[in-house]
Design an enzyme around this catalytic site. Structure first.
Site, PDB file in Angstrom:
ATOM      1  N   TRP A 480       0.827  -1.208   0.000  1.00 25.00           N
ATOM      2  CA  TRP A 480       0.000   0.000   0.000  1.00 25.00           C
ATOM      3  C   TRP A 480       0.867   1.267   0.000  1.00 25.00           C
ATOM      4  CZ3 TRP A 480      -0.994  -4.033   3.491  1.00 25.00           C
ATOM      5  CH2 TRP A 480      -2.099  -4.841   3.177  1.00 25.00           C
ATOM      6  N   HIS A 481       1.987   1.221  -0.734  1.00 28.13           N
ATOM      7  CA  HIS A 481       2.924   2.337  -0.756  1.00 28.13           C
ATOM      8  C   HIS A 481       3.069   2.903  -2.167  1.00 28.13           C
ATOM      9  CE1 HIS A 481       5.067   0.712   3.127  1.00 28.13           C
ATOM     10  NE2 HIS A 481       3.863   1.179   3.350  1.00 28.13           N
ATOM     11  N   PHE A 482       1.979   3.151  -2.848  1.00 28.46           N
ATOM     12  CA  PHE A 482       2.047   3.711  -4.193  1.00 28.46           C
ATOM     13  C   PHE A 482       2.705   5.093  -4.163  1.00 28.46           C
ATOM     14  CE2 PHE A 482      -1.975   1.404  -5.940  1.00 28.46           C
ATOM     15  CZ  PHE A 482      -1.305   0.197  -5.845  1.00 28.46           C
TER      16      PHE A 482
END
Length: 554
Positions: A480-482
């Site tokens: 979840w680190h776009f």
């Protein structure tokens, strides 16, 4: 002031319009409204953050998968995921992902930001951004003033909950040469210990709670929830406002910006909104039937994410979260939480960490490990396994593989195509295999040996490089680190979208201040760096002199 609905048409012209009430948007709304000189409108597509599961840390298991509070996008299939689509929940409420994520506070290392500056972005070296990190946080616990801030609005606490498996993991890491670390957000990241997080008195302190809640009492700030931005409005090449709707088919409304529109919608939604507004690669816009406003081929390109791979071991002789979070034991934990005592309800999904090298000859720490004295079905945090287990996940800190985010339709409610191209680079494949081998060593140290019943995943029989790589492809997923889809860079960089002051190249009155502008992946969770970007953006927008550069001596 109370949150306004999309239908509240009072005062539809503001000095600043911010799109997205995530970590960046909440902080920026606070800073731009705090002196009372300017009017600010903050648009958020999701609902208010009223669910109790947002504010109870263990509630991430429920709210993190609730479509009312998340953008449940899926990545495109790829070889790196064995043809699977990876569902990636991003926050869709006040606070954005800071209201649903895993709480852990990680800044990265000085070399990350020195690298940003070296790419042609003056003012973004570590000496420049350290004051902004410090301005945001209120470090509670050991705080070396050279590195840490103690006067900010975001409380950063040490984990006060202890577990023998976590202690054993840290002891074992130390025995392998990964030393006990006192502060991985200070001079040296390498080490192992318990995570720092934005939890205080047993409750999540999201960006909405830390920054937006105190600002919402100001008459010059209006927050509109249920306001899905559909396009940036332009007069020639100047952004003049934002169009939005409450839902598909609902009337379209417009809010005007006298000074600037600032996009803080995140690395998936910010490039999509630009593309819907006619800003991006002309061929893509034309294929969607969108009239081009400004050609910027870098919009949506350069997507990166941390690719998380988890190892699970069945344990014996110790109670894990799998059992503690059920039945009468859960009731006991609820009682502890209500009494503000250490409780399983008030911990991060990843309790302990290790930063380490994937191999001894690696030039720098390149892996981040996340340890939990519990395990989840299929390795996804959402449903606990029915056996006692422990989990060690990891990702490569600075992946080489990169992909894209692209609008798929002129319909603003259609999800974008998201392709991170996980494990496309040979170096990433080599590092994930090395990481799985190191994870196995960390889970089988003498300090943990008495607790081990069996390797659950990957199985003990998976020993070859090919078997371990196949496991990563079959079981790995998003952290979840776009980031990186509207990259910061100089005007002569054809793929740069914003300049060093976060202004969109070739346009006026439009800035971006979220993880999409990051020119390279920071070494760790992206929440803290995103807040730093917003903190610096507030000074840039208002024309304030930057704070003095800081050069702490180790």
């Amino acid at each position: 002031m109370p949150t306004a609905s999309p239908g509240d048409a009072s005062g539809d012209s503001f000095d600043y319009v911010i799109v997205g009430a995530g970590a960046a948007g909440c902080l920026l709304a606070h800073r731009l409204s705090e002196d009372g000189r300017h009017t600010v409108c903050l648009l958020e597509a999701g609902p208010p953050d009223r669910s109790p599961f947002i504010h109870i840390p263990a509630g991430f298991i429920k709210v993190g998968y609730d479509p009312r509070y998340t953008w449940s996008f899926s990545t495109e299939p790829g070889e790196g995921t064995a043809g699977r689509r990876i569902t990636t929940q991003l926050g869709r409420t006040l606070g954005g992902s800071s209201s649903i994520n895993g709480f852990n506070y990680t800044r990265g290392v000085p070399a990350d930001y020195d690298g940003w500056a070296a790419r042609g972005n003056p003012g973004w070296a570590y000496a420049d951004v350290l004051p902004y990190f410090k301005r945001t946080e209120r470090r509670i616990g050991a705080a070396d003033p050279r590195w840490r801030g103690t006067d900010g609005l975001l409380p950063i606490t040490d984990c006060d909950w202890r577990h023998p498996l976590c202690d054993g993991f840290i002891d074992g890491a130390d025995a392998l040469g990964i030393p006990r670390d006192t502060d991985y957000n200070a001079s040296d990241q390498a080490g192992a210990g318990y995570y720092q997080r934005w939890i205080q008195h047993g409750r999540r302190v999201s960006a909405a709670k830390a920054f937006l809640a105190p600002a919402m009492r100001r008459p010059n700030l209006q927050v509109r929830t249920g306001a899905h931005a559909t396009a940036v409005r332009f007069d020639g090449r100047r952004a003049t406002g934002v169009r939005f709707r409450a839902a598909p088919g609902a009337p379209e409304r417009t809010v005007s910006a006298r000074r600037e529109v600032i996009l803080c919608a995140g690395a998936a939604n910010t490039p999509k909104l630009l593309q819907l507004s006619g800003v991006g690669a002309p061929a893509l816009l034309q294929s969607l039937g969108i009239a081009p406003v400004h050609a910027l081929p870098g919009v949506g390109e350069g997507l990166q994410d941390h690719f998380m791979v988890r190892s699970i071991v069945r344990v014996q002789g110790v109670q894990t979260i799998n059992g503690t979070a059920r039945g009468w034991r859960l009731l006991a934990e609820i009682g502890k939480w209500m009494a503000r005592r250490p409780s399983v309800l008030a911990i991060s999904p990843s309790v302990a960490y290790a930063f380490a090298k994937s191999r001894p000859d690696a030039p720098a720490v390149d892996l981040q490990f996340h340890f939990s004295p519990g395990s989840y079905a299929s390795g996804i945090a959402g449903r606990l396994d029915d056996f006692p287990g422990m989990t060690l996940g990891f990702y490569q800190l600075r992946p080489e593989s990169a992909g894209f985010v692209r609008a798929t339709s002129a319909d603003p409610f259609a999800p974008p195509a998201i392709q991170p191209h996980y494990l496309a680079a040979e170096g990433d494949r080599r590092t994930v295999v090395d990481g799985l081998r190191l994870a196995r060593r960390l889970l089988h140290t003498p300090a943990l040996q008495r607790y081990i019943a069996a390797d659950e995943a990957p199985p003990a029989s998976a020993t070859s490089d090919e078997a371990l790589l196949d496991y990563a492809r079959q079981r790995g997923g998003t952290a979840w680190h776009f980031m990186g889809t509207c990259r910061m860079g100089p005007a002569d960089d054809p793929m740069a979208v914003v300049d060093a002051e976060l202004r969109v190249h070739g346009l006026e009155g439009l800035r971006i201040a979220d993880a999409s502008v990051m020119p390279a992946m920071p070494s760790g969770n992206t929440g803290a760096p995103t807040m730093m970007v917003a903190e610096k953006a507030a000074d840039l927008v208002q024309g304030r002199v930057a704070p003095p550069r800081e050069f702490p001596q180790v």
